[in-house]
Write a protein that holds these residues in place. Sequence first.
Motif, PDB file in Angstrom:
ATOM      1  N   LYS A 187       0.835  -1.200   0.000  1.00 43.10           N
ATOM      2  CA  LYS A 187       0.000   0.000   0.000  1.00 43.10           C
ATOM      3  C   LYS A 187       0.873   1.255   0.000  1.00 43.10           C
ATOM      4  CE  LYS A 187      -3.855  -2.235   2.419  1.00 43.10           C
ATOM      5  NZ  LYS A 187      -4.763  -2.206   3.601  1.00 43.10           N
ATOM      6  N   THR A 188       0.220   2.402  -0.132  1.00 43.62           N
ATOM      7  CA  THR A 188       0.908   3.682  -0.174  1.00 43.62           C
ATOM      8  C   THR A 188       0.252   4.636   0.815  1.00 43.62           C
ATOM      9  OG1 THR A 188       1.507   3.414  -2.505  1.00 43.62           O
ATOM     10  CG2 THR A 188       1.507   5.648  -1.650  1.00 43.62           C
ATOM     11  N   LYS A 189       1.071   5.421   1.486  1.00 39.76           N
ATOM     12  CA  LYS A 189       0.545   6.425   2.412  1.00 39.76           C
ATOM     13  C   LYS A 189      -0.050   7.589   1.626  1.00 39.76           C
ATOM     14  CE  LYS A 189       4.190   5.321   5.743  1.00 39.76           C
ATOM     15  NZ  LYS A 189       5.408   5.832   6.422  1.00 39.76           N
ATOM     16  N   VAL A 190      -1.258   7.978   2.002  1.00 38.70           N
ATOM     17  CA  VAL A 190      -1.947   9.107   1.365  1.00 38.70           C
ATOM     18  C   VAL A 190      -2.467  10.019   2.470  1.00 38.70           C
ATOM     19  CG1 VAL A 190      -3.883   9.833  -0.087  1.00 38.70           C
ATOM     20  CG2 VAL A 190      -2.601   7.749  -0.651  1.00 38.70           C
ATOM     21  N   MET A 191      -2.189  11.295   2.357  1.00 40.53           N
ATOM     22  CA  MET A 191      -2.708  12.273   3.307  1.00 40.53           C
ATOM     23  C   MET A 191      -3.762  13.124   2.614  1.00 40.53           C
ATOM     24  SD  MET A 191      -2.603  13.512   6.409  1.00 40.53           S
ATOM     25  CE  MET A 191      -1.004  13.205   7.165  1.00 40.53           C
ATOM     26  N   LEU A 192      -4.988  13.075   3.142  1.00 36.44           N
ATOM     27  CA  LEU A 192      -6.036  13.959   2.649  1.00 36.44           C
ATOM     28  C   LEU A 192      -6.001  15.251   3.460  1.00 36.44           C
ATOM     29  CD1 LEU A 192      -9.146  11.713   1.939  1.00 36.44           C
ATOM     30  CD2 LEU A 192      -7.345  12.459   0.395  1.00 36.44           C
ATOM     31  N   VAL A 193      -5.975  16.373   2.771  1.00 38.66           N
ATOM     32  CA  VAL A 193      -5.875  17.685   3.403  1.00 38.66           C
ATOM     33  C   VAL A 193      -7.083  18.512   2.980  1.00 38.66           C
ATOM     34  CG1 VAL A 193      -4.489  19.770   3.651  1.00 38.66           C
ATOM     35  CG2 VAL A 193      -3.367  17.550   3.381  1.00 38.66           C
ATOM     36  N   ALA A 194      -7.946  18.816   3.940  1.00 33.10           N
ATOM     37  CA  ALA A 194      -9.120  19.650   3.689  1.00 33.10           C
ATOM     38  C   ALA A 194      -8.958  20.979   4.396  1.00 33.10           C
ATOM     39  CB  ALA A 194     -10.391  18.947   4.164  1.00 33.10           C
ATOM     40  N   GLU A 195      -9.595  22.002   3.863  1.00 30.42           N
ATOM     41  CA  GLU A 195      -9.591  23.333   4.479  1.00 30.42           C
ATOM     42  C   GLU A 195     -10.993  23.923   4.385  1.00 30.42           C
ATOM     43  OE1 GLU A 195      -4.940  24.221   3.209  1.00 30.42           O
ATOM     44  OE2 GLU A 195      -6.593  25.190   2.128  1.00 30.42           O
ATOM     45  N   ALA A 196     -11.444  24.527   5.472  1.00 28.92           N
ATOM     46  CA  ALA A 196     -12.790  25.092   5.544  1.00 28.92           C
ATOM     47  C   ALA A 196     -12.721  26.590   5.828  1.00 28.92           C
ATOM     48  CB  ALA A 196     -13.602  24.390   6.644  1.00 28.92           C
ATOM     49  N   ASP A 197     -13.612  27.350   5.186  1.00 27.51           N
ATOM     50  CA  ASP A 197     -13.691  28.796   5.398  1.00 27.51           C
ATOM     51  C   ASP A 197     -14.364  29.057   6.749  1.00 27.51           C
ATOM     52  OD1 ASP A 197     -14.045  31.517   5.357  1.00 27.51           O
ATOM     53  OD2 ASP A 197     -14.871  31.589   3.320  1.00 27.51           O
ATOM     54  N   PRO A 198     -13.621  29.574   7.744  1.00 29.07           N
ATOM     55  CA  PRO A 198     -14.214  29.750   9.078  1.00 29.07           C
ATOM     56  C   PRO A 198     -15.288  30.826   9.118  1.00 29.07           C
ATOM     57  CG  PRO A 198     -12.051  30.751   8.997  1.00 29.07           C
ATOM     58  CD  PRO A 198     -12.228  30.023   7.691  1.00 29.07           C
ATOM     59  N   ARG A 199     -15.363  31.677   8.103  1.00 29.52           N
ATOM     60  CA  ARG A 199     -16.390  32.723   8.086  1.00 29.52           C
ATOM     61  C   ARG A 199     -17.789  32.147   7.910  1.00 29.52           C
ATOM     62  NH1 ARG A 199     -13.326  36.134   3.536  1.00 29.52           N
ATOM     63  NH2 ARG A 199     -13.185  33.975   2.796  1.00 29.52           N
ATOM     64  N   ALA A 200     -17.885  30.879   7.472  1.00 30.60           N
ATOM     65  CA  ALA A 200     -19.187  30.234   7.312  1.00 30.60           C
ATOM     66  C   ALA A 200     -19.602  29.448   8.543  1.00 30.60           C
ATOM     67  CB  ALA A 200     -19.149  29.312   6.100  1.00 30.60           C
ATOM     68  N   LEU A 201     -18.758  29.452   9.584  1.00 35.02           N
ATOM     69  CA  LEU A 201     -19.052  28.691  10.798  1.00 35.02           C
ATOM     70  C   LEU A 201     -19.712  29.579  11.849  1.00 35.02           C
ATOM     71  CD1 LEU A 201     -15.713  26.668  11.067  1.00 35.02           C
ATOM     72  CD2 LEU A 201     -17.831  26.040   9.865  1.00 35.02           C
TER      73      LEU A 201
ATOM     74  N   GLU B 228      -7.587  36.755  18.122  1.00 34.39           N
ATOM     75  CA  GLU B 228      -6.519  36.997  17.150  1.00 34.39           C
ATOM     76  C   GLU B 228      -6.215  35.736  16.336  1.00 34.39           C
ATOM     77  OE1 GLU B 228      -4.659  36.152  21.219  1.00 34.39           O
ATOM     78  OE2 GLU B 228      -6.325  37.332  20.377  1.00 34.39           O
ATOM     79  N   ALA B 229      -6.324  34.561  16.966  1.00 37.08           N
ATOM     80  CA  ALA B 229      -6.084  33.308  16.239  1.00 37.08           C
ATOM     81  C   ALA B 229      -7.204  33.049  15.243  1.00 37.08           C
ATOM     82  CB  ALA B 229      -5.970  32.143  17.217  1.00 37.08           C
ATOM     83  N   ARG B 230      -8.431  33.387  15.609  1.00 32.29           N
ATOM     84  CA  ARG B 230      -9.535  33.198  14.665  1.00 32.29           C
ATOM     85  C   ARG B 230      -9.392  34.153  13.484  1.00 32.29           C
ATOM     86  NH1 ARG B 230     -15.980  34.563  15.344  1.00 32.29           N
ATOM     87  NH2 ARG B 230     -16.484  34.118  13.161  1.00 32.29           N
ATOM     88  N   ALA B 231      -8.915  35.374  13.726  1.00 33.25           N
ATOM     89  CA  ALA B 231      -8.695  36.319  12.627  1.00 33.25           C
ATOM     90  C   ALA B 231      -7.657  35.773  11.656  1.00 33.25           C
ATOM     91  CB  ALA B 231      -8.267  37.672  13.175  1.00 33.25           C
ATOM     92  N   GLN B 232      -6.593  35.152  12.180  1.00 33.55           N
ATOM     93  CA  GLN B 232      -5.579  34.555  11.315  1.00 33.55           C
ATOM     94  C   GLN B 232      -6.151  33.372  10.542  1.00 33.55           C
ATOM     95  OE1 GLN B 232      -2.640  35.567  10.492  1.00 33.55           O
ATOM     96  NE2 GLN B 232      -2.126  33.766   9.264  1.00 33.55           N
ATOM     97  N   LEU B 233      -7.067  32.643  11.185  1.00 34.21           N
ATOM     98  CA  LEU B 233      -7.688  31.482  10.555  1.00 34.21           C
ATOM     99  C   LEU B 233      -8.493  31.883   9.325  1.00 34.21           C
ATOM    100  CD1 LEU B 233      -7.611  28.475  11.478  1.00 34.21           C
ATOM    101  CD2 LEU B 233      -9.922  28.820  12.360  1.00 34.21           C
ATOM    102  N   GLU B 234      -9.041  33.079   9.324  1.00 25.60           N
ATOM    103  CA  GLU B 234      -9.802  33.535   8.168  1.00 25.60           C
ATOM    104  C   GLU B 234      -8.915  33.725   6.947  1.00 25.60           C
ATOM    105  OE1 GLU B 234     -12.091  36.949   9.220  1.00 25.60           O
ATOM    106  OE2 GLU B 234     -13.374  35.858  10.633  1.00 25.60           O
ATOM    107  N   LYS B 235      -7.617  33.917   7.175  1.00 29.76           N
ATOM    108  CA  LYS B 235      -6.687  34.044   6.055  1.00 29.76           C
ATOM    109  C   LYS B 235      -6.222  32.676   5.545  1.00 29.76           C
ATOM    110  CE  LYS B 235      -4.847  38.386   7.935  1.00 29.76           C
ATOM    111  NZ  LYS B 235      -3.630  39.079   8.437  1.00 29.76           N
TER     112      LYS B 235
END
Length: 325
Positions: free
Chosen positions: A32-46, A86-93
């Motif tokens: 088998k082969t290692k596969v990393m799935l990487v997802a990103e979500a827009d926190p402004r919709a949360l 401040e961390a949430r503001a950075q998360l929006e970027k």
Amino acid sequence: PEVQRTLDSPFDNQAIPLRLAAYVLGPADEGKTKVMLVAEADPRALAFTPKDGHDTDTLESTFVISSTAGESFHYQSRLDLSYPPEARAQLEKTWLPVQRPFELPPGVYQAHFALKDIGQGRMGSVTHAFEVEGSQRLRVTTPVLTDALVPGTGDPRPALLARRTFAAGSRLYGQFEVYGAQPDPATGQPRVSAGHVLRRTDGTILSRLEPTPMPPNPEGQITRLLAISLRTAAQGPHELELTVRDDVANTVVELTEPFEVQGTAPPATTPAAAPAPPALSVTQDASGYRQLVSSYASRPQDAALSLARWPAGTRRGAAQAFKKE
């Protein structure tokens, strides 16, 4: 049932904007082969709610991978978020990252990712197709292309991103590994070389690194870390083309990573004198020229600084001899 209906839908749900990428990495057990799935979500919709000076929310994430052979793999988890403002503001970027490793047999796959905001019931979904190749002679991992490094790891380690948009004037980091190269019968070690070209999709070349050797590291891994400047990149689509060669088997793998440049590069300023690169004890001839180029393969500007210390005539003669070789 709501999550299942979202995953079964042929259309992505944009109620929560999402991005998804698959990084096909090194070998795992049982072929088998290692596969990393990487997802990103827009926190402004949360639906964050304030609690004890933090912004909090609870999410449910689901990864499902389906193969054309009928196999499926899934993983579900609950995410309890709590960020200072401040961390949430950075998360929006940067958007909220959600990652999950899998070990997959060779095949063609479609990955589905769904994210549900428990508080408001809103849900988003996204799909991404990818392939896991079999045990061919030469294989290159999915190139990491990023403008961020993993903090606190000592040596530079590029962060895995689903985003493929970067700011003009920024610095990109790339990394890839090579597997399956044929050993040289004389030394028992593989001989691999790699180069790259950075270009706009109209064909304009911004930078180029001619193929240079990739010797195995002490752990036996064949890996390369790149640092690529977008100083001269204009807004619009670009691509990084990698060429990897097994110099023993005389086989080549070419990969193209598309990405987008946004904004305008800041105006150029007069730079401070660059610090001298670490000195290498090399002879001032074609052999020393080759050693400098190889040692600074991912930092050609340092090779140029080292070569600038050589007398002009010696430097030209060594360069010409190196090219003949």
